[in-house]
Scaffold this motif. Structure first.
Motif, PDB file in Angstrom:
ATOM      1  N   ASP A   1      -1.731   4.965   5.481  1.00 35.30           N
ATOM      2  CA  ASP A   1      -2.052   6.378   5.256  1.00 35.30           C
ATOM      3  C   ASP A   1      -1.127   7.270   6.067  1.00 35.30           C
ATOM      4  OD1 ASP A   1      -3.593   8.407   3.936  1.00 35.30           O
ATOM      5  OD2 ASP A   1      -4.333   8.933   5.907  1.00 35.30           O
TER       6      ASP A   1
ATOM      7  N   SER B   1       1.259   5.567   0.266  1.00 35.53           N
ATOM      8  CA  SER B   1       0.648   6.822   0.700  1.00 35.53           C
ATOM      9  C   SER B   1       1.692   7.926   0.637  1.00 35.53           C
ATOM     10  CB  SER B   1       0.104   6.703   2.124  1.00 35.53           C
ATOM     11  OG  SER B   1      -0.601   7.870   2.493  1.00 35.53           O
TER      12      SER B   1
ATOM     13  N   THR C   1      -6.294   9.178   9.661  1.00 34.15           N
ATOM     14  CA  THR C   1      -5.296   8.222   9.153  1.00 34.15           C
ATOM     15  C   THR C   1      -5.698   6.791   9.507  1.00 34.15           C
ATOM     16  OG1 THR C   1      -3.905   8.630  11.106  1.00 34.15           O
ATOM     17  CG2 THR C   1      -3.325   9.813   9.099  1.00 34.15           C
TER      18      THR C   1
ATOM     19  N   GLU D   1      -0.460  11.584   6.771  1.00 37.22           N
ATOM     20  CA  GLU D   1      -0.935  12.950   6.552  1.00 37.22           C
ATOM     21  C   GLU D   1       0.014  13.921   7.244  1.00 37.22           C
ATOM     22  OE1 GLU D   1      -3.399  13.773   4.606  1.00 37.22           O
ATOM     23  OE2 GLU D   1      -4.308  11.785   4.353  1.00 37.22           O
TER      24      GLU D   1
ATOM     25  N   SER E   1       0.866  -1.184   0.000  1.00 35.47           N
ATOM     26  CA  SER E   1       0.000   0.000   0.000  1.00 35.47           C
ATOM     27  C   SER E   1       0.898   1.227   0.000  1.00 35.47           C
ATOM     28  CB  SER E   1      -0.905   0.011   1.235  1.00 35.47           C
ATOM     29  OG  SER E   1      -1.748   1.146   1.231  1.00 35.47           O
TER      30      SER E   1
ATOM     31  N   LYS F   1      -8.097   1.612   2.817  1.00 30.56           N
ATOM     32  CA  LYS F   1      -7.084   1.259   1.817  1.00 30.56           C
ATOM     33  C   LYS F   1      -6.710  -0.220   1.940  1.00 30.56           C
ATOM     34  CE  LYS F   1      -4.008   4.371   0.544  1.00 30.56           C
ATOM     35  NZ  LYS F   1      -2.955   5.421   0.649  1.00 30.56           N
TER      36      LYS F   1
ATOM     37  N   SER G   1       2.290  12.336   1.484  1.00 28.81           N
ATOM     38  CA  SER G   1       1.797  13.615   2.001  1.00 28.81           C
ATOM     39  C   SER G   1       3.010  14.497   2.281  1.00 28.81           C
ATOM     40  CB  SER G   1       0.999  13.397   3.279  1.00 28.81           C
ATOM     41  OG  SER G   1       0.411  14.603   3.729  1.00 28.81           O
TER      42      SER G   1
ATOM     43  N   GLU H   1      -8.558   5.964   7.021  1.00 33.27           N
ATOM     44  CA  GLU H   1      -8.133   5.839   5.626  1.00 33.27           C
ATOM     45  C   GLU H   1      -7.252   4.604   5.446  1.00 33.27           C
ATOM     46  OE1 GLU H   1      -7.499   9.507   3.416  1.00 33.27           O
ATOM     47  OE2 GLU H   1      -6.033   8.443   2.205  1.00 33.27           O
TER      48      GLU H   1
END
Ligand SMILES: CC(C)(COP(=O)(O)OP(=O)(O)OC[C@H]1O[C@@H](n2cnc3c(N)ncnc32)[C@H](O)[C@@H]1OP(=O)(O)O)[C@@H](O)C(=O)NCCC(=O)NCCS
Length: 245
Positions: free
Chosen positions: A125, A106, A168, A127, A104, A175, A108, A171
């Motif tokens: 995730d 991610s 997070t 952020e 996966s 995901k 940011s 998400e």
């Protein structure tokens, strides 16, 4: 465990361990482009902002480096299926047919992460703590009523981080399932920011959740479609990316 000179453990896929590799935008180098397939290159070329192109490039290169290590083949030879379950375009969850590796991605700010596990679906995730977030507006669309109440009781200085902890965690879960933001995040209930991460209501049986350290100024979470807990290792991607040179 075998660590090469660059600090990447090529034999390190262990059922009891989930790994998250973190890259910074500064880890990007031109050689990474040669790892992408034609579909990925086309996507890369379409980004208007260089930072967006770099984030995609780093994520795609890390996925290929991990799958190449798993399969014992060059990263460029790996087949990556990115078909979106909604529309068929190549912007969905990356899948690695025949590799026995779940990943996966991610990104940011200047951080790009790739999580991997040799069996269970993973969702990552991250952020950046960005003070432009409309916490109240977003909370109303993604948090359950009890989560909104819990966030409202948080000191104002902690509200952005509190919200992003919820965000997070949720998400990462959607995901891991592959549903993404099609899922109704308000019916996906997780523990509050001050509590250890756990799923309280999801509609999926076997989901586990972990908070990540990520990097200063960022919050991250990892979810797995698996009941048995794993040890989560967070590693810099420097060695992984250097192994592709
Ligand atoms: C997946 C999703 C939650 C990502 O949100 P985000 O905060 O913008 O971005 P992140 O940086 O955390 O993650 C992006 C990565 O998620 C992955 N991803 C895309 N769709 C995914 C899905 N359904 N499930 C899991 N991962 C997915 C991709 O690897 C993507 O990385 P890439 O752009 O480098 O290829 C969101 O884009 C989503 O829900 N997408 C699916 C639904 C959708 O948008 N459909 C409309 C298009 S038809």
């Amino acid at each position: 465990m075998r660590l090469d000179d660059a600090g990447f453990d090529h034999a390190g896929f262990d059922d009891a361990v989930a790994r998250v590799y973190w890259a910074r935008l500064e880890d990007r180098h031109d050689g990474l482009l040669a790892l992408l397939d034609a579909v990925e290159r086309e996507r890369h070329a379409r980004y208007r902002r260089p930072a967006d192109a770099d984030r995609f490039l780093l994520g795609a290169a890390m996925v290929r480096a991990l799958a190449g290590a798993r399969l014992g083949c060059p990263p460029a030879a790996v087949t990556v299926d990115r078909r979106c379950d909604d529309c068929g375009k190549p912007h969905g969850k990356p899948r690695l047919p025949g590799a026995g590796l779940e990943v996966s991605v991610s990104h940011s700010g200047d951080l790009v992460g790739v999580a991997c596990h040799p069996g269970a679906a993973v969702g990552l995730d991250v952020e950046q703590l960005d003070h432009r977030f409309d916490v109240d507006g977003l909370a109303a669309t993604v948090l359950a009523p009890q989560e909104i109440a819990s966030l409202a009781a948080t000191a104002p200085a902690d509200r952005l981080a509190g919200f992003l902890r919820y965000w997070t965690r949720k998400e990462a879960l959607v995901k891991a399932t592959g549903d993404g933001l099609r899922a109704d995040l308000r019916s996906l209930v997780v523990t509050g920011p001050a509590e250890p991460p756990a799923v309280l209501a999801s509609g999926h049986g076997e989901l586990t959740l972990y908070d990540l350290t990520a990097a200063p100024g960022h919050l991250g979470a990892l979810a797995m479609l698996r009941a048995a807990p794993v040890r989560v290792e967070e590693l810099p991607a420097t060695g992984l990316l250097r192994s592709t040179r």
